[in-house]
Enzyme design. Structure first.
Site, PDB file in Angstrom:
ATOM      1  N   PHE A 233      -1.988  16.210   3.754  1.00 49.49           N
ATOM      2  CA  PHE A 233      -2.532  15.679   2.502  1.00 49.49           C
ATOM      3  C   PHE A 233      -1.398  15.547   1.496  1.00 49.49           C
ATOM      4  CE2 PHE A 233      -4.658  15.688  -1.589  1.00 49.49           C
ATOM      5  CZ  PHE A 233      -5.614  14.719  -1.365  1.00 49.49           C
TER       6      PHE A 233
ATOM      7  N   ARG B 259      -0.553  11.404  -9.656  1.00 44.76           N
ATOM      8  CA  ARG B 259      -0.007  10.093  -9.278  1.00 44.76           C
ATOM      9  C   ARG B 259       1.388   9.891  -9.843  1.00 44.76           C
ATOM     10  NH1 ARG B 259      -4.237   7.012  -7.097  1.00 44.76           N
ATOM     11  NH2 ARG B 259      -6.292   7.345  -8.011  1.00 44.76           N
TER      12      ARG B 259
ATOM     13  N   ASP C  30      -3.993   5.031   6.314  1.00 48.77           N
ATOM     14  CA  ASP C  30      -4.599   6.250   6.846  1.00 48.77           C
ATOM     15  C   ASP C  30      -5.595   5.868   7.954  1.00 48.77           C
ATOM     16  OD1 ASP C  30      -5.575   8.840   7.109  1.00 48.77           O
ATOM     17  OD2 ASP C  30      -6.444   8.968   5.125  1.00 48.77           O
TER      18      ASP C  30
ATOM     19  N   GLU D  38       0.835  -1.209   0.000  1.00 46.87           N
ATOM     20  CA  GLU D  38       0.000   0.000   0.000  1.00 46.87           C
ATOM     21  C   GLU D  38       0.866   1.254   0.000  1.00 46.87           C
ATOM     22  OE1 GLU D  38      -2.539   1.302  -0.669  1.00 46.87           O
ATOM     23  OE2 GLU D  38      -4.323   0.725   0.435  1.00 46.87           O
ATOM     24  N   ASP D  39       0.385   2.280  -0.673  1.00 43.69           N
ATOM     25  CA  ASP D  39       1.098   3.553  -0.636  1.00 43.69           C
ATOM     26  C   ASP D  39       0.933   4.240   0.714  1.00 43.69           C
ATOM     27  OD1 ASP D  39      -1.597   3.688  -1.347  1.00 43.69           O
ATOM     28  OD2 ASP D  39      -1.394   5.522  -2.483  1.00 43.69           O
TER      29      ASP D  39
HETATM   30  C1  PRP Z   1      -6.058   5.638  -0.698  1.00 39.65           C
HETATM   31  C2  PRP Z   1      -4.686   5.041  -0.453  1.00 39.65           C
HETATM   32  C3  PRP Z   1      -4.985   3.807   0.346  1.00 39.65           C
HETATM   33  C4  PRP Z   1      -6.203   4.204   1.151  1.00 39.65           C
HETATM   34  C5  PRP Z   1      -5.801   4.520   2.542  1.00 39.65           C
HETATM   35  O1  PRP Z   1      -6.639   4.942  -1.769  1.00 39.65           O
HETATM   36  O2  PRP Z   1      -4.071   4.726  -1.682  1.00 39.65           O
HETATM   37  O3  PRP Z   1      -5.326   2.727  -0.510  1.00 39.65           O
HETATM   38  O4  PRP Z   1      -6.751   5.378   0.514  1.00 39.65           O
HETATM   39  O5  PRP Z   1      -6.884   5.029   3.270  1.00 39.65           O
HETATM   40  P1  PRP Z   1      -7.556   4.319   4.509  1.00 39.65           P
HETATM   41  O6  PRP Z   1      -6.464   3.784   5.387  1.00 39.65           O
HETATM   42  O7  PRP Z   1      -8.286   5.468   5.157  1.00 39.65           O
HETATM   43  O8  PRP Z   1      -8.477   3.273   4.015  1.00 39.65           O
HETATM   44  P2  PRP Z   1      -7.937   5.474  -2.510  1.00 39.65           P
HETATM   45  O9  PRP Z   1      -9.139   4.845  -1.897  1.00 39.65           O
HETATM   46  O10 PRP Z   1      -7.914   6.969  -2.557  1.00 39.65           O
HETATM   47  O11 PRP Z   1      -7.797   4.874  -3.967  1.00 39.65           O
HETATM   48  P3  PRP Z   1      -6.554   5.077  -4.974  1.00 39.65           P
HETATM   49  O12 PRP Z   1      -5.435   4.230  -4.448  1.00 39.65           O
HETATM   50  O13 PRP Z   1      -7.058   4.591  -6.274  1.00 39.65           O
HETATM   51  O14 PRP Z   1      -6.220   6.541  -4.964  1.00 39.65           O
HETATM   52 MG    MG Z   2      -7.029   8.095  -3.885  1.00 42.93          MG
HETATM   53 MN    MN Z   3      -5.255   3.268  -2.600  1.00 39.43          MN
END
Ligand code: PRP
Ligand code: MG
Ligand code: MN
Length: 181
Positions: free
Chosen positions: A154, A167, A105, A101-102
């Site tokens: 952010f 991205r 959160d 995961e990136d």
């Molecule tokens: C973002 C991020 C993680 C997730 C973390 O993805 O890349 O996957 O949110 O948040 P959390 O811990 O509150 O669940 P996003 O849902 O924005 O999708 P994306 O990766 O396509 O941008």
């Molecule tokens: Mg996202």
């Molecule tokens: Mn994500």
């Protein structure tokens, strides 16, 4: 702080800092999985650049799989609802799994995915998150490997988006008050 070629952004972690940390994480994962096979599961879309770099820093026999999830109401994800948009191509039963995961959160995404994969009875299940925002946690979950622990900022770039943009930035950036729109 360093600026970027794009107006309204400043760099939080440079591409060099990211590369150094990813190399360290790769070495740690290599030590932990010595001689084992590994399935690296990227969480689309944000984890794509990190998975790409981490995979090349991990010296084990690895394969890739990808999942995609959506959380209801972007930015209002406290509803806690996470929906699976794309499942694993293959079961992870009996395998060593590393979810990549990136950013970790609220933890809603990774809690959901961990549960989903544990149901398939993997041999081991680990999580690598390049960024961690512990102050934002709603679900109790920790990553086994964390690149950088950050306050509630952010962040965009290196896979992370603002309304799907940025991205492809090679550095991890913050938006500044002069950011256009
Ligand atoms: C973002 C991020 C993680 C997730 C973390 O993805 O890349 O996957 O949110 O948040 P959390 O811990 O509150 O669940 P996003 O849902 O924005 O999708 P994306 O990766 O396509 O941008
Ligand atoms: Mg996202
Ligand atoms: Mn994500």
């Amino acid at each position: 702080m360093a600026t970027t070629a794009l107006q309204g952004l400043e760099v939080l972690y440079t591409r060099q800092q990211i590369a150094e940390r990813v190399a360290e994480m790769g070495a740690e994962i290599t030590r932990d999985l010595k001689g084992e096979k590994l399935v690296m599961v990227g969480v689309l879309k944000g984890a794509a650049p990190f998975l790409s770099d981490l995979a090349r820093a991990v010296q084990v026999d690895a394969t890739f799989d990808f999942v995609a999830v959506s959380s209801y109401g972007k930015g209002h994800r406290t509803s806690g609802a996470v929906k699976l948009i794309k499942d694993l191509d293959e079961t992870v039963e009996g395998k060593n799994v590393l979810i990549v995961e990136d950013i970790l959160d609220t933890g809603l995404t990774l809690s959901y995915l961990r549960k989903l994969m544990l149901n398939q009875k993997p041999k081991t299940l680990r999580i690598a998150a390049l960024l961690d925002k512990p102050s934002r946690r709603i679900e109790k979950i920790d990553a086994d490997y964390v690149g950088f622990s950050i306050p509630n900022l952010f962040v965009i770039g290196y896979g992370m988006d603002y309304a799907e943009r940025y991205r492809n930035l090679p550095d991890i950036c913050l938006m500044t008050p002069d950011h256009p729109e």
